[in-house]
Scaffold this motif. Structure first.
Motif, short mmCIF file in Angstrom:
data_model
loop_
_atom_site.label_atom_id
_atom_site.label_comp_id
_atom_site.label_asym_id
_atom_site.label_seq_id
_atom_site.Cartn_x
_atom_site.Cartn_y
_atom_site.Cartn_z
N GLU A 77 0.88 -1.18 0.05
CA GLU A 77 0.09 0.10 -0.14
C GLU A 77 0.82 1.30 0.16
OE1 GLU A 77 -3.24 2.42 0.00
OE2 GLU A 77 -3.03 0.49 -0.44
N ASP A 81 0.93 3.97 -2.85
CA ASP A 81 -0.04 5.26 -2.57
C ASP A 81 1.08 5.66 -1.60
OD1 ASP A 81 -1.34 7.58 -2.58
OD2 ASP A 81 -3.07 6.43 -1.15
N SER A 96 -9.16 12.31 3.96
CA SER A 96 -9.57 11.33 3.18
C SER A 96 -9.28 10.15 3.93
CB SER A 96 -9.01 11.52 1.95
OG SER A 96 -7.54 11.14 1.97
N ASN A 97 -8.16 9.62 4.37
CA ASN A 97 -7.75 8.32 5.09
C ASN A 97 -8.54 8.02 6.29
OD1 ASN A 97 -5.91 7.31 3.41
ND2 ASN A 97 -4.17 8.75 4.12
N GLU A 99 -11.82 9.35 6.64
CA GLU A 99 -12.99 9.12 6.12
C GLU A 99 -13.08 7.67 5.67
OE1 GLU A 99 -15.79 10.81 2.60
OE2 GLU A 99 -14.45 12.12 3.58
N MET A 100 -12.02 7.25 4.76
CA MET A 100 -12.18 6.06 4.20
C MET A 100 -11.87 4.89 5.22
SD MET A 100 -12.57 5.77 1.02
CE MET A 100 -12.03 4.28 0.73
N GLY A 101 -11.25 5.08 6.19
CA GLY A 101 -10.95 4.24 7.45
C GLY A 101 -12.33 4.05 8.24
N GLU A 113 -7.95 -3.40 5.98
CA GLU A 113 -7.89 -2.37 5.15
C GLU A 113 -8.22 -0.93 6.07
OE1 GLU A 113 -9.77 -5.14 4.52
OE2 GLU A 113 -8.55 -5.95 2.83
N SER A 114 -9.24 -1.02 6.92
CA SER A 114 -9.56 0.35 7.76
C SER A 114 -8.33 0.50 8.59
CB SER A 114 -10.62 -0.32 8.47
OG SER A 114 -11.06 0.67 9.44
N LYS A 117 -5.84 2.55 6.56
CA LYS A 117 -6.35 3.86 6.07
C LYS A 117 -5.95 4.73 7.33
CE LYS A 117 -7.49 3.48 2.03
NZ LYS A 117 -6.63 4.04 1.14
N LYS A 120 -2.14 5.30 7.87
CA LYS A 120 -1.91 6.27 7.02
C LYS A 120 -2.33 7.63 7.52
CE LYS A 120 -1.67 5.75 2.57
NZ LYS A 120 -2.05 5.29 1.15
N ALA A 121 -3.37 7.94 8.11
CA ALA A 121 -3.88 9.09 8.74
C ALA A 121 -2.92 9.69 9.70
CB ALA A 121 -5.32 9.05 9.10
#
Length: 184
Positions: A77, A81, A96-97, A99-101, A113-114, A117, A120-121
């Motif tokens: 990942e 990205d 964005s991370n 929110e996606m998480g 996957e959560s 994210k 990354k945040a």
């Protein structure tokens, strides 16, 4: 026809009583051996130890497999990205991370996957200790454990400075305690 049903019922009753008697006999035999035969007790203890050892080994293998899988996913990942370096992009990436998480956390089966994210945040957030506390209170235990695992595998720069700062502080506070013990 009714004599057939009676004989069938009688056969079932006899079979049931026979099975119950055999089970009770084995239970009595097992209990007698457990109480009176030291070799039998040793064998039981050995089997329990082997079972516990196998279970411990299986847990360790599962843990190593999970570490390997999380590390592979994390590397893939981050290479696909990478984290932004520009402060304005970092804010957008954080939003964005997160929110996606949150969206992925609501979907069963997408905990890893959560966590990725949220990791990354956390990597672009200026104060990781506060965000980690928020994660601990608001996320499920599995997602939080995955985030901590990712931090242990590949600490982001803002988190590694936080961790090394905490390590230095705890080492300096431990030294006087050792001196006090030596003086006494």
């Amino acid at each position: 026809m009714s004599s057939n049903q009676v004989s069938f019922g009688r056969i079932l009753t006899i079979a049931g009583v026979t099975v119950a008697t055999a089970f009770a006999g084995y239970a009595a035999y097992f209990d007698y051996q457990r109480r009176n035969n030291p070799e039998f007790r040793k064998q039981l203890k050995r089997k329990l130890k082997q079972h516990a050892e196998l279970e411990k080994q299986a847990k360790e293998e599962a843990k190593q497999e999970k570490l390997k899988r999380v590390n592979e996913i994390l590397i893939a990942e981050l290479s696909k990205d990478p984290l932004p370096q520009d402060p304005s992009q970092r804010e957008a990436a954080f939003s964005s991370n997160v929110e996606m998480g949150e969206k992925l956390a609501a979907v069963p089966g997408s905990e890893l996957e959560s966590a990725l994210k949220f990791y990354k945040a956390l990597s672009v957030y200026p104060n990781p200790s506060d965000l980690l506390g928020i994660y601990q209170r608001s996320l499920s235990e599995e997602i939080y454990e995955n985030i901590v695992l990712m931090i242990a595998l590949m600490p982001p720069s803002n988190v590694s400075s936080f961790l090394t700062g905490a390590g230095v502080g705890s080492a300096s506070s431990a030294a006087p305690a050792a001196t006090v013990e030596i003086d006494e």
